[in-house]
Design a protein around this motif. Structure first.
Motif, PDB file in Angstrom:
ATOM      1  N   PHE A 338      47.641  30.426  41.058  1.00  0.00           N
ATOM      2  CA  PHE A 338      46.319  30.056  41.580  1.00  0.00           C
ATOM      3  C   PHE A 338      46.151  30.480  43.037  1.00  0.00           C
ATOM      4  O   PHE A 338      45.031  30.722  43.487  1.00  0.00           O
ATOM      5  N   ALA A 341      46.262  34.606  43.079  1.00  0.00           N
ATOM      6  CA  ALA A 341      45.079  35.176  42.418  1.00  0.00           C
ATOM      7  C   ALA A 341      43.872  35.224  43.343  1.00  0.00           C
ATOM      8  O   ALA A 341      42.901  35.937  43.063  1.00  0.00           O
ATOM      9  N   ALA A 342      43.929  34.477  44.459  1.00  0.00           N
ATOM     10  CA  ALA A 342      42.809  34.459  45.400  1.00  0.00           C
ATOM     11  C   ALA A 342      42.999  35.432  46.556  1.00  0.00           C
ATOM     12  O   ALA A 342      42.109  35.574  47.391  1.00  0.00           O
ATOM     13  N   ASN A 347      46.238  40.237  44.391  1.00  0.00           N
ATOM     14  CA  ASN A 347      45.912  39.713  43.064  1.00  0.00           C
ATOM     15  C   ASN A 347      45.708  40.839  42.044  1.00  0.00           C
ATOM     16  O   ASN A 347      46.077  40.705  40.879  1.00  0.00           O
ATOM     17  N   ILE A 363      42.538  32.221  32.671  1.00  0.00           N
ATOM     18  CA  ILE A 363      41.983  31.475  33.811  1.00  0.00           C
ATOM     19  C   ILE A 363      42.318  32.180  35.128  1.00  0.00           C
ATOM     20  O   ILE A 363      41.465  32.323  36.014  1.00  0.00           O
ATOM     21  N   LEU A 364      43.562  32.643  35.250  1.00  0.00           N
ATOM     22  CA  LEU A 364      43.966  33.338  36.474  1.00  0.00           C
ATOM     23  C   LEU A 364      43.265  34.686  36.593  1.00  0.00           C
ATOM     24  O   LEU A 364      42.888  35.098  37.701  1.00  0.00           O
ATOM     25  N   GLU A 367      39.932  34.050  37.888  1.00  0.00           N
ATOM     26  CA  GLU A 367      39.984  33.787  39.336  1.00  0.00           C
ATOM     27  C   GLU A 367      40.103  35.091  40.127  1.00  0.00           C
ATOM     28  O   GLU A 367      39.515  35.243  41.202  1.00  0.00           O
ATOM     29  N   LEU A 370      36.682  36.648  40.206  1.00  0.00           N
ATOM     30  CA  LEU A 370      35.819  35.909  41.118  1.00  0.00           C
ATOM     31  C   LEU A 370      36.140  36.247  42.562  1.00  0.00           C
ATOM     32  O   LEU A 370      35.235  36.488  43.380  1.00  0.00           O
ATOM     33  N   SER A 371      37.425  36.289  42.887  1.00  0.00           N
ATOM     34  CA  SER A 371      37.844  36.594  44.258  1.00  0.00           C
ATOM     35  C   SER A 371      37.419  37.992  44.675  1.00  0.00           C
ATOM     36  O   SER A 371      36.876  38.194  45.761  1.00  0.00           O
TER      37      SER A 371
END
Length: 396
Positions: A338, A341-342, A347, A363-364, A367, A370-371
């Motif tokens: 988590f 991944a940001a 990432n 999910i990762l 992320e 999204l990042s």
């Protein structure tokens, strides 16, 4: 539709530029596979030469271990020299007159016959011929050592297993794809990132500061297209070139894999299984926001710079900032979590390894998307704001 007209105009101009086509097509698709294949071939050639090279080996104290001396003398491509002075032999090895020196102690036989450990001194120069002299001499000594130990075990009627109190039975549960992804998977995003950045630099310089120097920027600004349309048109052209270069680099890598020599592991088969359409789609979809970020930053710098030379000097340091997190992703022990991944660029590197290894957590991965899209959005917003400032566009 103003941005689309600008896009078509700039894209047409860029595709007419031979230097741009060379950077976008020839470099990733041909030069990189050629360079990497040549490097592998040269390395293999040097290893084979080191194996077959005739070694000049000095032996001091050969009468103390006649059997070992005989083994050394029978070794193919060994030219033995008997000497008595260890200091001069050491100096000759440093000067590469000799490839190695074997110093046998005077009481070697007594130690061996007394079931004790004897020490043989080996002088070599590790920086020469891929350490071939040390490897080849040690292989002969190790074989001789093993035979002495086996003779002792048989004569003393000992159980061989007492010398190995603990036996390790290894069972690796990692699949071939996982092992390959851990070792080589980190290099792929590194290639995407580098070539994606390279693919954005030249178009950005040409469409920003290049237009300033040619005096064509004022013409575009006087057109009915808004500033936003002009920025978006140029921005999309740069993104297209960046993604195309990264994609061609991917095909270049796959082409290089086919040129690799056959090994015990079917590298080409493993890579082809890993790089299926789904994996390529996922990886390239993550390259899109990274390419957008590169394009926005490169265009902003190009617009800000007063000259082509100044823009190049401002973009060059970005290489280090971009390469560092990509290199961290290649290090063992770093996994997609988590937190990682940001972190942009890192990432992408870790997510690519996870996708290739077939262990991508949805999910990762979400992320990561999204990042990267958030970063690209901020960069585009900053680029548009900057392009709207007259003092930036016409900085003198």
């Amino acid at each position: 539709m103003g941005w689309f007209i600008i896009l078509v105009k700039e894209l047409t101009d860029m595709l007419r530029d031979r230097r741009t086509i060379f950077m976008m097509v020839v470099m990733p698709l041909m030069v990189i596979p050629l360079l990497m294949t040549t490097a592998i071939k040269l390395t293999q050639s040097q290893v084979e030469k080191a194996k077959d090279k005739e070694l000049r080996v000095a032996v001091i104290g050969e009468t103390a271990a006649p059997e070992l001396f005989e083994r050394l003398s029978k070794e193919e491509n060994f030219f033995l020299v008997t000497m008595t002075n260890a200091d001069s032999a050491r100096a000759m090895t440093a000067e590469q007159t000799l490839d190695g020196v074997v110093i046998i102690p005077q009481h070697f036989s007594e130690f061996v016959e007394g079931d004790k450990q004897a020490t043989i001194r080996l002088i070599f120069k590790s920086s020469e011929s891929l350490n071939a002299a040390r490897r080849r001499i040690e292989a002969i000594i190790d074989q001789y050592d093993r035979e002495i130990v086996n003779e002792r075990i048989g004569r003393l009627q000992l159980d061989e297993t007492i010398f190995d109190a603990i036996a390790i039975e290894r069972e690796d549960v990692a699949s071939t794809e996982e092992r390959f992804a851990e070792v080589a998977g980190g290099y792929l995003p590194y290639i995407f990132i580098i070539f994606g950045f390279m693919g954005s630099i030249y178009p950005a310089l040409d469409l920003g500061v290049g237009e300033k120097e040619r005096g064509t920027l004022e013409t575009i600004l006087s057109s009915p297209a808004s500033r936003f349309d002009i920025v978006m048109g140029k921005f999309i052209v740069i993104v297209l070139f960046s993604i195309s270069t990264a994609l061609l680099a991917l095909f270049g890598v796959l082409f290089m894999v086919y040129l690799l020599p056959k090994t015990e592991m079917d590298v080409a088969g493993v890579v082809m299984d890993m790089m299926g359409p789904r994996s390529i789609f996922l990886i390239m979809s993550m390259v899109l926001p990274v390419a957008a970020f590169f394009a926005a930053v490169s265009l902003a710098i190009s617009v800000f710079a007063k000259s082509f030379k100044e823009a190049q000097s401002m973009i060059a340091p970005l290489n280090i900032i971009i390469i560092l997190p990509a290199m961290v992703g290649m290090l063992p022990g770093f996994k997609l979590g988590f937190v990682t991944a940001a972190i942009p660029i890192l990432n992408l590197s870790l997510a690519t390894k996870a996708i290739l290894g077939g262990k991508a957590n949805p999910i990762l991965i979400a992320e990561v998307y999204l990042s990267l899209f958030l970063l690209a959005g901020v960069a585009i917003y900053g680029c548009v704001k900057w392009f709207n400032r007259e003092e930036t566009l016409f900085r003198s």
